[in-house]
Design a protein around this motif. Structure first.
Motif, PDB file in Angstrom:
ATOM      1  N   ASP A  69      -3.925  -9.716   0.185  1.00 59.67           N
ATOM      2  CA  ASP A  69      -2.909  -9.390   1.183  1.00 59.67           C
ATOM      3  C   ASP A  69      -3.360  -8.202   2.029  1.00 59.67           C
ATOM      4  N   ASN A  70      -3.007  -8.227   3.311  1.00 57.05           N
ATOM      5  CA  ASN A  70      -3.339  -7.126   4.201  1.00 57.05           C
ATOM      6  C   ASN A  70      -2.328  -5.998   3.984  1.00 57.05           C
ATOM      7  N   PRO A  71      -2.796  -4.841   3.412  1.00 50.20           N
ATOM      8  CA  PRO A  71      -1.813  -3.788   3.107  1.00 50.20           C
ATOM      9  C   PRO A  71      -1.393  -2.979   4.314  1.00 50.20           C
ATOM     10  N   GLY A  72      -2.169  -3.061   5.398  1.00 48.10           N
ATOM     11  CA  GLY A  72      -1.874  -2.233   6.560  1.00 48.10           C
ATOM     12  C   GLY A  72      -2.659  -0.933   6.504  1.00 48.10           C
ATOM     13  N   VAL A  73      -2.773  -0.314   7.663  1.00 47.57           N
ATOM     14  CA  VAL A  73      -3.540   0.935   7.755  1.00 47.57           C
ATOM     15  C   VAL A  73      -2.829   2.031   6.962  1.00 47.57           C
ATOM     16  N   GLY A  74      -3.591   2.772   6.167  1.00 50.89           N
ATOM     17  CA  GLY A  74      -3.023   3.862   5.367  1.00 50.89           C
ATOM     18  C   GLY A  74      -2.478   3.414   4.039  1.00 50.89           C
ATOM     19  N   ASN A  75      -2.598   2.122   3.745  1.00 55.46           N
ATOM     20  CA  ASN A  75      -2.121   1.575   2.468  1.00 55.46           C
ATOM     21  C   ASN A  75      -3.283   0.935   1.718  1.00 55.46           C
ATOM     22  N   GLU A  76      -3.047   0.561   0.487  1.00 52.12           N
ATOM     23  CA  GLU A  76      -4.073  -0.090  -0.319  1.00 52.12           C
ATOM     24  C   GLU A  76      -3.428  -1.022  -1.328  1.00 52.12           C
ATOM     25  N   VAL A  77      -4.227  -2.024  -1.776  1.00 56.19           N
ATOM     26  CA  VAL A  77      -3.784  -2.965  -2.801  1.00 56.19           C
ATOM     27  C   VAL A  77      -4.415  -2.542  -4.124  1.00 56.19           C
ATOM     28  N   VAL A  78      -3.574  -2.356  -5.137  1.00 56.66           N
ATOM     29  CA  VAL A  78      -4.052  -1.864  -6.437  1.00 56.66           C
ATOM     30  C   VAL A  78      -3.564  -2.819  -7.520  1.00 56.66           C
ATOM     31  N   PRO A  79      -4.453  -3.262  -8.428  1.00 56.25           N
ATOM     32  CA  PRO A  79      -4.012  -4.186  -9.483  1.00 56.25           C
ATOM     33  C   PRO A  79      -3.208  -3.480 -10.565  1.00 56.25           C
ATOM     34  N   SER A  80      -2.411  -4.269 -11.256  1.00 54.15           N
ATOM     35  CA  SER A  80      -1.662  -3.749 -12.399  1.00 54.15           C
ATOM     36  C   SER A  80      -2.539  -3.788 -13.643  1.00 54.15           C
ATOM     37  N   LEU A  81      -2.440  -2.773 -14.468  1.00 54.49           N
ATOM     38  CA  LEU A  81      -3.249  -2.713 -15.684  1.00 54.49           C
ATOM     39  C   LEU A  81      -2.738  -3.681 -16.742  1.00 54.49           C
ATOM     40  N   ASP A  82      -1.412  -3.780 -16.871  1.00 52.19           N
ATOM     41  CA  ASP A  82      -0.829  -4.562 -17.962  1.00 52.19           C
ATOM     42  C   ASP A  82      -0.494  -5.997 -17.572  1.00 52.19           C
ATOM     43  N   GLU A  83      -0.149  -6.227 -16.310  1.00 51.32           N
ATOM     44  CA  GLU A  83       0.306  -7.547 -15.878  1.00 51.32           C
ATOM     45  C   GLU A  83      -0.807  -8.245 -15.101  1.00 51.32           C
ATOM     46  N   GLU A  84      -1.371  -9.267 -15.679  1.00 51.04           N
ATOM     47  CA  GLU A  84      -2.458  -9.992 -15.029  1.00 51.04           C
ATOM     48  C   GLU A  84      -1.946 -10.743 -13.817  1.00 51.04           C
ATOM     49  N   GLY A  85      -2.686 -10.649 -12.716  1.00 48.65           N
ATOM     50  CA  GLY A  85      -2.311 -11.348 -11.497  1.00 48.65           C
ATOM     51  C   GLY A  85      -1.261 -10.646 -10.669  1.00 48.65           C
ATOM     52  N   VAL A  86      -0.889  -9.422 -11.060  1.00 49.42           N
ATOM     53  CA  VAL A  86       0.118  -8.665 -10.315  1.00 49.42           C
ATOM     54  C   VAL A  86      -0.576  -7.513  -9.603  1.00 49.42           C
ATOM     55  N   PHE A  87      -0.241  -7.334  -8.325  1.00 48.34           N
ATOM     56  CA  PHE A  87      -0.834  -6.266  -7.523  1.00 48.34           C
ATOM     57  C   PHE A  87       0.282  -5.506  -6.816  1.00 48.34           C
ATOM     58  N   TYR A  88      -0.013  -4.253  -6.488  1.00 47.79           N
ATOM     59  CA  TYR A  88       0.955  -3.412  -5.790  1.00 47.79           C
ATOM     60  C   TYR A  88       0.328  -2.916  -4.483  1.00 47.79           C
ATOM     61  N   ILE A  89       1.140  -2.910  -3.442  1.00 44.97           N
ATOM     62  CA  ILE A  89       0.729  -2.290  -2.180  1.00 44.97           C
ATOM     63  C   ILE A  89       1.291  -0.873  -2.187  1.00 44.97           C
ATOM     64  N   LEU A  90       0.386   0.101  -2.143  1.00 46.09           N
ATOM     65  CA  LEU A  90       0.774   1.508  -2.263  1.00 46.09           C
ATOM     66  C   LEU A  90       0.316   2.284  -1.031  1.00 46.09           C
ATOM     67  N   GLU A  91       1.029   3.361  -0.770  1.00 50.89           N
ATOM     68  CA  GLU A  91       0.533   4.316   0.223  1.00 50.89           C
ATOM     69  C   GLU A  91      -0.683   5.032  -0.359  1.00 50.89           C
ATOM     70  N   GLN A  92      -1.732   5.160   0.463  1.00 50.72           N
ATOM     71  CA  GLN A  92      -2.955   5.795  -0.036  1.00 50.72           C
ATOM     72  C   GLN A  92      -2.758   7.269  -0.349  1.00 50.72           C
ATOM     73  N   ALA A  93      -1.967   7.959   0.437  1.00 52.24           N
ATOM     74  CA  ALA A  93      -1.757   9.386   0.211  1.00 52.24           C
ATOM     75  C   ALA A  93      -0.854   9.585  -0.998  1.00 52.24           C
ATOM     76  N   PRO A  94      -1.345  10.217  -2.077  1.00 50.91           N
ATOM     77  CA  PRO A  94      -0.524  10.385  -3.271  1.00 50.91           C
ATOM     78  C   PRO A  94       0.513  11.497  -3.112  1.00 50.91           C
ATOM     79  N   VAL A  95       1.560  11.397  -3.914  1.00 52.15           N
ATOM     80  CA  VAL A  95       2.566  12.465  -3.949  1.00 52.15           C
ATOM     81  C   VAL A  95       1.987  13.669  -4.686  1.00 52.15           C
ATOM     82  N   VAL A  96       1.465  13.427  -5.878  1.00 53.33           N
ATOM     83  CA  VAL A  96       0.769  14.450  -6.669  1.00 53.33           C
ATOM     84  C   VAL A  96      -0.442  13.778  -7.322  1.00 53.33           C
TER      85      VAL A  96
END
Length: 553
Positions: A251-278
């Motif tokens: 999936d295209n996450p958009g500029v400034g975002n990224e696709v990150v896989p889930s460690l526990d759930e196979e086949g599940v991915f999250y679109i996250l903002e690249q800039a972390p809170v902490v």
């Protein structure tokens, strides 16, 4: 008269007794090593019957310091790693984007709308819709720069800002890149050392080589892969806002975002903002724990700065999910139920107790600032190390025996006194090395062998001088006294020059060269002491008892 004051005799014998006492544990290496390991384990909280039994194998009132065996003697793992400093440049640009976005939004009437553009990892490229506001945008972003904190970069700023058409471009200045390189290498060395120390290894060698490489040698470790598993994990912990959950990595996450896989759930991915809170760099503590359901987890605590950012974010985003990301995998993505104050929390997941313990160790040791690219790896088996020890023993014993025989044949009874001093000299050497936990390597054994040969040089100078003085018929007592007085300057000159060479080898060299320099330098100090003081004391004690009219040297 040929005499030595009583207080000097007491001091000489006391030095010998203390030196031999510190060297004695090396004769019972396995037992003392087990005792030391058990004592450390008990102090760390593992007060078991096995540890108490191992600790009692050596009396606690005796010295327990040992000469540590280096990689080539004990066996272990060797790695040469290259630090990917370019990762730090990219992370710096990512963390700068929220500040640039906020400062330009406040001037939207002048610069228009802003959009983050794709570009090189070490460059931040922002497109503004009003080209006429470029100068104002550059001025605003330059206001975010700070002075470079380094000796070579004084007076320069950390970022450079310029316009490229309708794009505003932000890059790191050359002085800031050099400062980042230096900080990254120093931080990597410290974190690698802390991670290795966490598992209780003995006397690791962790050194910088060149501009961006790190040499890591850990004696006693089973394999190079085990060492890579320990230090190769960057353990980069971040808390990032969740945009959405998806089932595809494409999936295209958009500029400034990224696709990150889930460690526990196979086949599940999250679109996250690249800039972390902490980030994990703001962690001050992490330890294994259990969640409310009794499952293994890791509790953590932020420093005041991280705790404040974490608390502000949770207060403003109640009901929204956020992701806990470790090494580019989402460990957990809980929904914020309430304001989390105090800067502490817990990481849950499908952990075993061992996994939660290892994760706590990695987080507590800190996040590596950049990835490591392993250029060279070797595993040295303990059998090869034992062969080196046996070869070193044979070389030392052959040299030792040859010197003993030579001294007796050349100088008779005086040669026997020199041999006794030589044996005490070896004991003092090991006592000195054991007292500060020096590491003995194969080149170090070569230094000992060389010391055995050099240790009698001072005695040879003295004895030859005594021979010369006996020809003047001044009597044996006066000949011995003058022999020591007149040979002293030559002894000091010869050994000072060799000691300076050892110091230069230690300062300029690395690894095996330093091991050789340490044993050579210590050997020079102990051999001069035994030649000038111990041998003379033995001769004086013999002379006082026998009172010979003539002597033969």
């Amino acid at each position: 008269m040929l005499q030595i004051d009583s207080w000097k005799r007491v001091l000489i014998w006391s030095t010998l007794v203390v030196g031999i006492a510190f060297a004695a544990p090396n004769l019972f290496y396995g037992r003392v090593e087990g005792h030391n390991d058990a004592v450390k384990a008990i102090e760390a909280g593992a007060d078991t019957s096995e540890n108490r039994e191992a600790a009692s194998a050596w009396p606690s009132w005796l010295p327990s310091g040992l000469v540590n065996l280096g990689l080539d003697l004990r066996g272990g793992a060797h790695l040469l790693a290259e630090v990917q400093v370019s990762d730090v440049y990219a992370a710096r640009m990512e963390s700068l984007w929220p500040e640039v976005r906020d400062v330009l939004r406040d001037e939207r009437a002048t610069v228009g709308t802003i959009r983050l553009q794709d570009g090189p990892p070490d460059e931040l490229r922002v497109r503004i819709s009003e080209p006429g506001g470029m100068e104002r945008a550059i001025e605003l972003v330059r206001g975010l720069s700070t002075p470079v904190v380094s000796l070579t970069g004084q007076g320069t700023r950390d970022i450079e800002v310029f316009g490229d058409g309708s794009d505003l471009v932000v890059t790191l200045s050359e002085a800031e890149r050099q400062a980042i390189d230096e900080r990254t290498l120093q931080q990597t060395l410290e974190i690698v050392r802390r991670r290795i120390d966490e598992v209780g290894t003995r006397e690791p060698t962790i050194q910088r080589q060149g501009g961006d490489r790190v040499l890591i040698q850990v004696p006693g470790l089973g394999s190079a892969q085990e060492l890579k598993d320990l230090i190769g994990t960057t353990a980069q912990l971040t808390f990032q806002p969740v945009i959405s959950r998806t089932g595809s990595a494409n999936d295209n996450p958009g500029v400034g975002n990224e696709v990150v896989p889930s460690l526990d759930e196979e086949g599940v991915f999250y679109i996250l903002e690249q800039a972390p809170v902490v980030t994990g760099e703001e962690l001050v503590d992490a330890r294994p724990d259990f969640d409310q359901n009794g499952r293994p987890a890791v509790s953590f605590r932020f420093n005041p700065s991280g705790g404040r950012k974490f608390g502000d974010y949770t207060a403003a985003n109640i009901g929204s999910p956020f992701a806990i990301v470790l090494d580019n995998e989402v460990i957990s993505a809980p929904v914020i139920q309430s304001h989390i104050s105090g800067g502490s929390g817990i990481i849950t997941g499908n952990f075993t107790v061992e996994e939660s313990t290892n994760l706590a160790v990695l987080l507590r040791a800190g996040a590596l600032p950049a990835g490591l690219d392993f250029l060279e790896e070797r595993t040295i088996g303990p059998e090869l190390g034992q062969d080196s020890i046996d070869a070193g023993k044979i070389a030392t014993m052959v040299a030792f025996a040859a010197v003993l025989v030579f001294m007796v044949l050349s100088y008779g009874l005086f040669g026997v006194f020199a041999n006794i001093a030589l044996i005490l000299n070896i004991g003092l050497m090991f006592g000195f090395l054991s007292s500060f936990g020096a590491t003995l390597t194969l080149p170090g054994i070569a230094g000992i062998v060389l010391t055995v040969g050099m240790a009698v040089d001072a005695n040879v100078l003295v004895f030859e001088r005594i021979r010369e003085e006996l020809k003047t018929a001044r009597g044996p007592a006066r000949a011995i006294e003058l022999g020591y007085e007149k040979a002293l300057s030559a002894i000091v000159d010869a050994n000072i020059t060799t000691f300076i060479t050892a110091v230069i080898l230690y300062v300029m060299g690395a690894g095996p060269v330093r091991g050789f320099a340490v044993t050579l330098g210590v050997g020079i100090l102990t051999s001069v002491f035994t030649a000038i003081f111990v041998t003379r004391l033995l001769i004086v004690m013999w002379f006082e008892r026998r009172r010979p009219k003539t002597i033969e040297v």
